[in-house]
Scaffold this motif. Structure first.
Motif, PDB file in Angstrom:
ATOM      1  N   GLN B 304      30.714  54.023-110.653  1.00  0.00           N
ATOM      2  CA  GLN B 304      31.372  53.237-109.605  1.00  0.00           C
ATOM      3  C   GLN B 304      30.410  52.243-108.982  1.00  0.00           C
ATOM      4  O   GLN B 304      30.764  51.090-108.737  1.00  0.00           O
ATOM      5  CB  GLN B 304      31.933  54.176-108.535  1.00  0.00           C
ATOM      6  N   ILE B 305      29.165  52.700-108.746  1.00  0.00           N
ATOM      7  CA  ILE B 305      28.194  51.779-108.157  1.00  0.00           C
ATOM      8  C   ILE B 305      27.940  50.616-109.105  1.00  0.00           C
ATOM      9  O   ILE B 305      27.907  49.453-108.693  1.00  0.00           O
ATOM     10  CB  ILE B 305      26.875  52.528-107.829  1.00  0.00           C
ATOM     11  N   VAL B 306      27.784  50.931-110.412  1.00  0.00           N
ATOM     12  CA  VAL B 306      27.520  49.868-111.381  1.00  0.00           C
ATOM     13  C   VAL B 306      28.692  48.890-111.432  1.00  0.00           C
ATOM     14  O   VAL B 306      28.509  47.662-111.358  1.00  0.00           O
ATOM     15  CB  VAL B 306      27.257  50.461-112.794  1.00  0.00           C
ATOM     16  N   THR B 307      29.919  49.418-111.532  1.00  0.00           N
ATOM     17  CA  THR B 307      31.092  48.533-111.621  1.00  0.00           C
ATOM     18  C   THR B 307      31.200  47.645-110.379  1.00  0.00           C
ATOM     19  O   THR B 307      31.437  46.446-110.477  1.00  0.00           O
ATOM     20  CB  THR B 307      32.382  49.362-111.764  1.00  0.00           C
ATOM     21  N   GLY B 308      30.998  48.258-109.211  1.00  0.00           N
ATOM     22  CA  GLY B 308      31.064  47.490-107.967  1.00  0.00           C
ATOM     23  C   GLY B 308      30.057  46.362-107.959  1.00  0.00           C
ATOM     24  O   GLY B 308      30.377  45.219-107.609  1.00  0.00           O
ATOM     25  N   SER B 309      28.831  46.665-108.404  1.00  0.00           N
ATOM     26  CA  SER B 309      27.798  45.636-108.424  1.00  0.00           C
ATOM     27  C   SER B 309      28.176  44.513-109.374  1.00  0.00           C
ATOM     28  O   SER B 309      27.956  43.334-109.082  1.00  0.00           O
ATOM     29  CB  SER B 309      26.455  46.233-108.852  1.00  0.00           C
ATOM     30  N   ILE B 310      28.744  44.902-110.534  1.00  0.00           N
ATOM     31  CA  ILE B 310      29.115  43.891-111.536  1.00  0.00           C
ATOM     32  C   ILE B 310      30.116  42.902-110.943  1.00  0.00           C
ATOM     33  O   ILE B 310      30.014  41.693-111.160  1.00  0.00           O
ATOM     34  CB  ILE B 310      29.740  44.574-112.780  1.00  0.00           C
ATOM     35  N   ILE B 311      31.073  43.424-110.176  1.00  0.00           N
ATOM     36  CA  ILE B 311      32.086  42.538-109.605  1.00  0.00           C
ATOM     37  C   ILE B 311      31.410  41.483-108.732  1.00  0.00           C
ATOM     38  O   ILE B 311      31.655  40.284-108.876  1.00  0.00           O
ATOM     39  CB  ILE B 311      33.102  43.341-108.761  1.00  0.00           C
ATOM     40  N   VAL B 312      30.530  41.943-107.849  1.00  0.00           N
ATOM     41  CA  VAL B 312      29.888  41.005-106.931  1.00  0.00           C
ATOM     42  C   VAL B 312      29.012  40.022-107.703  1.00  0.00           C
ATOM     43  O   VAL B 312      29.051  38.810-107.475  1.00  0.00           O
ATOM     44  CB  VAL B 312      29.068  41.766-105.868  1.00  0.00           C
ATOM     45  N   VAL B 313      28.229  40.545-108.658  1.00  0.00           N
ATOM     46  CA  VAL B 313      27.341  39.672-109.417  1.00  0.00           C
ATOM     47  C   VAL B 313      28.143  38.641-110.209  1.00  0.00           C
ATOM     48  O   VAL B 313      27.806  37.457-110.221  1.00  0.00           O
ATOM     49  CB  VAL B 313      26.446  40.501-110.370  1.00  0.00           C
ATOM     50  N   ALA B 314      29.244  39.098-110.843  1.00  0.00           N
ATOM     51  CA  ALA B 314      30.046  38.180-111.661  1.00  0.00           C
ATOM     52  C   ALA B 314      30.572  37.030-110.811  1.00  0.00           C
ATOM     53  O   ALA B 314      30.493  35.863-111.193  1.00  0.00           O
ATOM     54  CB  ALA B 314      31.205  38.938-112.306  1.00  0.00           C
ATOM     55  N   VAL B 315      31.095  37.348-109.630  1.00  0.00           N
ATOM     56  CA  VAL B 315      31.659  36.295-108.788  1.00  0.00           C
ATOM     57  C   VAL B 315      30.556  35.399-108.236  1.00  0.00           C
ATOM     58  O   VAL B 315      30.717  34.182-108.152  1.00  0.00           O
ATOM     59  CB  VAL B 315      32.509  36.902-107.657  1.00  0.00           C
ATOM     60  N   ALA B 316      29.402  36.004-107.904  1.00  0.00           N
ATOM     61  CA  ALA B 316      28.291  35.197-107.401  1.00  0.00           C
ATOM     62  C   ALA B 316      27.846  34.201-108.477  1.00  0.00           C
ATOM     63  O   ALA B 316      27.620  33.020-108.192  1.00  0.00           O
ATOM     64  CB  ALA B 316      27.134  36.094-106.994  1.00  0.00           C
ATOM     65  N   LEU B 317      27.754  34.664-109.737  1.00  0.00           N
ATOM     66  CA  LEU B 317      27.392  33.772-110.837  1.00  0.00           C
ATOM     67  C   LEU B 317      28.410  32.648-110.973  1.00  0.00           C
ATOM     68  O   LEU B 317      28.063  31.492-111.192  1.00  0.00           O
ATOM     69  CB  LEU B 317      27.322  34.557-112.155  1.00  0.00           C
TER      70      LEU B 317
END
Lengths: 512, 326
Positions: B304-317
């Motif tokens: 869950q932590i990894v998936t959550g981080s991916i969402i934020v990173v993807a949108v930030a990119l």
């Protein structure tokens, strides 16, 4: 050194020397030198893309120049960001106002510098300082406790200026301050500028309206291609000379007028009333004619166009468009052969994140492929024709409209009507916020459309045009009618009227 | 030269989420045990993605139009329960029951659309309310229990998203995954090549402009919400074929996964942007992460932590790229 008005009048308050800035391969500013004295209004003119906004961004700290020096007062001035600039005493009043609509006037004026004790706002001091800042203008209607969202555009602008004064700024930069003001508000703004000037503020005044700059500025600097093309005391230069410096050539005739043949009546409005405005408006528009509607902002001109195009509700009255009569929504108006160019290009006129082709074909996505399909290639091919005919500067039909200059965006908005093949063009402030060269193109286009030289179909188009800029109405229209408080006066041939008379009618001082 | 650069950049933009998917996959191939890279596991990933992926096709349309639908999770559950009820209580055959599930999803989607356009309430609020209404309805139909379906009534439905038997291995992946793929192609083509598709983009980009240009904004919006309802109903059918019981508490908070898939795939919550390819890549990225973490023996909380981080990173990119190209 004692700071005094006499001394300040001699030495410039702000001095820029050899300021340059390049973005990749584009040179935005090439060694611009420029100065403003305290108590002076310095006009800055130039076409879009001439470097005005880059210069102002350098001044406001929004970007840093590659080379060159700036001095403010006795110190080197190199703001790293807009807050820095504001602290140094340089305030920008932008075209797009930056107020928080849900906060009150006083909260806006002191936003970000609220006097407080331990985090709690000292409301009485807020009130005192807001009242003090507002006391510079004679506008009792702007009460400190009123919500900014309820004020008019003109009043909002004053609040913005009050905000700058409350910070104790020494220099004000006004970017196109009159572009959305009606004539009477322009006068009040000019009066305010005169007051600020007397108080020893330095003012940079950026505008497309050369007449305004002539009136309000002491000196004028003309930019072209990132360089200073000319600099002069305003008294010593004529508007024609200023324009010549701007475009680098003589503008032969800003308002062309080919032979126009007035044909049958294609739009007939009878006693049309909206919810508030317009009130019982009647008019007839013929093929091959340009009918102008003058008036102050808020007179109900935009509302008239919106009501007859079906964007706003109609309370009573009738509209006949070609062979169709009765009320109709925008979709049917397009089908009946009418198109509207909105006064608000960014918020309504264009879908900014979409391409030139998408914007131009949005009202009619037919004929671009079999069974309701839209093949991008065909869509682009149709668009290319208008890009060429209207001289739109863009990389191609696929470019986003947000990347184009204001003038080119406006051409896209008008191009939509031509691509659709409408017979009746409703143009609301078609030249707002665009540079002289683009204006000239649009005037020529309007003339060609009315005389039938350009556009699809045969014969001239019928054009109904709303504008706050009287010279252009008198220059381009066949007939002009004045709107005042929701009512429309009679349309008269331009030969029989002049600017003063239109102004008197628009301000309701003379009833016809 | 500049034009070519822009074209490459633009190509990268649309392919970004796909490249992200490939990157994440090969990362796990390197660090996860060999069992991760087996064909069997790819099949598993595809089957796990089908439910979220199918619902996300509808969500792509909604988000491009500048809206949001929070009721998809509940609609999936309603679909599950409806299919079970139609099979068991109404005695319908699998095809009729499946179609019934899709239809009931579409019906509630249509109600969402009508409420949003006619009452002029923002989609967030309407669908937030609908999320509770529909979940309640699902529980009501199932009488607060699970609806058990007799195995002989299931017929092919239980194989819809199940692992393929050896004699079916020519299909590579189960029919449900194929269906998602075909629908994805249809939706992508619809978005790009039809008036309806261009109108969806126009409404999301600037609703006022769309109205000015004569787009039937309300009608298009109702259509969009009806479609996402139908997709959610279909996702419910797929979920049912995995569960084989009508569980009204399934797909809790699924709407968040669905929205995440669209957003990772480049959809913008302010409208006007998004793509089917991106959305599918986004949905797959999330399954690949959870599968990879599972194979590595990591706990659910790590996933869950990894998936959550991916969402934020993807949108930030995505935002970063916007600033570059703007």
């Amino acid at each position: 050194m004692a700071p005094g008005v006499a001394q300040a009048a001699e030495a410039p308050l702000l001095e820029m020397e050899g300021v340059s800035k390049r973005f990749g391969a584009t040179v935005a500013l090439a060694g611009v030198s420029f100065s403003v004295r305290a108590g002076e209004v310095h006009g800055l003119v130039g076409e879009n893309g001439a470097g005005k906004s880059t210069l102002m961004k350098a001044l406001s700290g929004a970007l840093q120049p590659d080379s060159g020096r700036m001095r403010l007062g006795d110190a080197v001035y190199a703001p790293r960001n807009p807050l820095d600039a504001r602290r140094a005493g340089v305030a920008m009043i932008y075209q797009e106002l930056s107020l928080a609509n849900h906060l009150t006037v006083e909260e806006n004026i002191l936003l970000g510098m609220e006097p407080h004790r331990g985090g709690f706002i000292r409301r009485r001091e807020v009130r005192e300082r807001a009242v003090e800042a507002l006391s510079h203008f004679e506008h009792p209607e702007i009460r400190p406790d009123i919500q900014v969202g309820r004020l008019s555009v003109a009043a909002k602008q004053l609040v913005e200026i009050a905000r700058a004064l409350a910070v104790g700024c020494r220099m004000l930069v006004l970017d196109e301050p009159t572009s959305s003001l009606a004539q009477q508000d322009v006068e009040r703004l000019f009066a305010l500028i005169a007051v600020l000037k007397k108080q020893g503020k330095a003012i940079v005044y950026i505008s497309h309206f050369i007449e305004e700059v002539k009136r309000v500025a002491d000196r004028v600097t003309i930019l072209r291609d990132g360089k200073v093309a000319g600099q002069s005391a305003t008294d010593a230069i004529s508007p024609a000379e200023i324009v010549a410096f701007m475009v680098g050539r003589e503008v032969e005739d800003l308002y062309p007028r080919s032979h126009r043949q007035a044909g049958e009546v294609v739009l007939e409005i009878t006693e049309l009333s909206g919810m508030e405005k317009p009130r019982s408006v009647s008019l007839q528009l013929r093929r091959g004619e340009v009918l102008g509607i003058a008036g102050l902002v808020g007179a109900g001109r935009t509302e008239l166009l919106r009501a007859l195009f079906g964007l706003d509700a109609i309370r009573s009255g009738s509209v006949r468009l070609g062979v169709y009569s009765g009320a109709a929504g925008p979709r049917h108006r397009w089908q009946q052969g009418a198109g509207l160019v909105s006064e608000n290009r960014k918020e309504e006129g264009l879908a900014m994140t979409m391409s030139v082709a998408d914007n131009m074909t949005l009202s009619r996505l037919r004929g671009f492929g079999p069974c309701n399909m839209v093949m991008p290639r065909r869509q682009h091919r149709a668009t290319r024709r208008w890009i060429a005919e209207l001289g739109i500067h863009c990389r191609g039909p696929g470019q986003r409209v947000s990347e184009l200059s204001g003038g080119n965006q406006q051409k896209v908005a008008i191009g939509r009507l031509l691509q659709h093949g409408v017979d009746v063009l409703l143009l609301d402030e078609p030249t707002r916020g665009i540079d002289v060269a683009a204006k000239a193109t649009i005037y020529r286009l309007i003339d060609e459309l009315a005389s039938g030289e350009k556009g699809t179909g045969n014969g001239g188009k019928a054009i109904l045009m709303v504008s706050s800029y009287l010279p252009e109405l008198l220059g381009i229209c066949d007939r002009v009618a004045v709107m005042c408080r929701g009512r429309l006066g009679p349309a008269r041939p331009v030969m029989e009227i002049n600017e003063t008379q239109l102004m008197l009618e628009a301000t309701g001082q003379e009833r016809v | 030269m500049k034009v070519i650069n822009n074209k490459i950049l633009h190509g990268l933009n649309t392919l970004g989420p796909v490249l992200g998917l490939v990157g994440v996959y090969f990362l796990f191939v390197l660090i996860a045990p060999p069992s991760f890279s087996t064909l069997r596991n790819i099949d598993l990933i595809a089957r796990h993605t089908a439910v979220v992926g199918t619902a996300a096709l509808g969500m792509t349309l909604v988000i491009i139009s500048g809206g949001i639908d929070l009721s998809v999770g509940s609609l999936v559950a309603l679909g599950v329960v409806a299919v079970a009820w139609l099979l068991q209580e109404a005695g319908l055959g699998p095809i009729a029951a499946g179609l019934g599930g899709v239809a009931i999803g579409a019906l509630f989607g249509w109600i969402n659309g009508v409420l949003i356009t006619k009452l002029r309430v923002v989609p967030f609020i309407v669908t937030l309310g609908m999320m509770l209404v529909v979940r309640g309805a699902a529980k009501g139909i199932a009488k607060e229990q699970k609806i058990d379906v007799d195995p002989d009534r299931l017929s092919w439905l239980s194989d819809f998203l199940a692992m393929l038997s050896p004699e079916q291995s020519w299909m590579l992946v189960p029919p449900g995954v194929w269906l998602m793929g075909i629908l994805a192609l249809l939706v992508a083509g619809m978005l790009r090549y039809t008036r309806f598709g261009r109108h969806i983009f126009a409404i999301g980009s600037n609703e006022d402009t769309a109205r000015l240009c004569g787009v039937a904004v309300d009608r298009v919006k109702i259509m969009i919400y009806t479609l996402i309802g139908a997709f959610a109903g279909l996702a419910g059918l797929m979920q049912f074929s995995r569960l084989t019981v009508g569980d009204p508490t399934t797909a809790m908070a699924l709407e968040l996964d669905v929205i995440a898939a669209v957003v990772i795939g480049g959809g913008s919550l302010s409208g006007g942007e998004g793509s089917v390819l991106g959305t599918l890549a986004g949905a797959f990225i999330m399954t690949v992460i959870s599968s990879g973490c599972e194979q590595m023996g990591l706990h659910n909380w790590v996933q869950q932590i990894v998936t959550g981080s991916i969402i934020v990173v993807a949108v930030a990119l995505d935002r970063l790229r916007h600033r570059k190209t703007a």
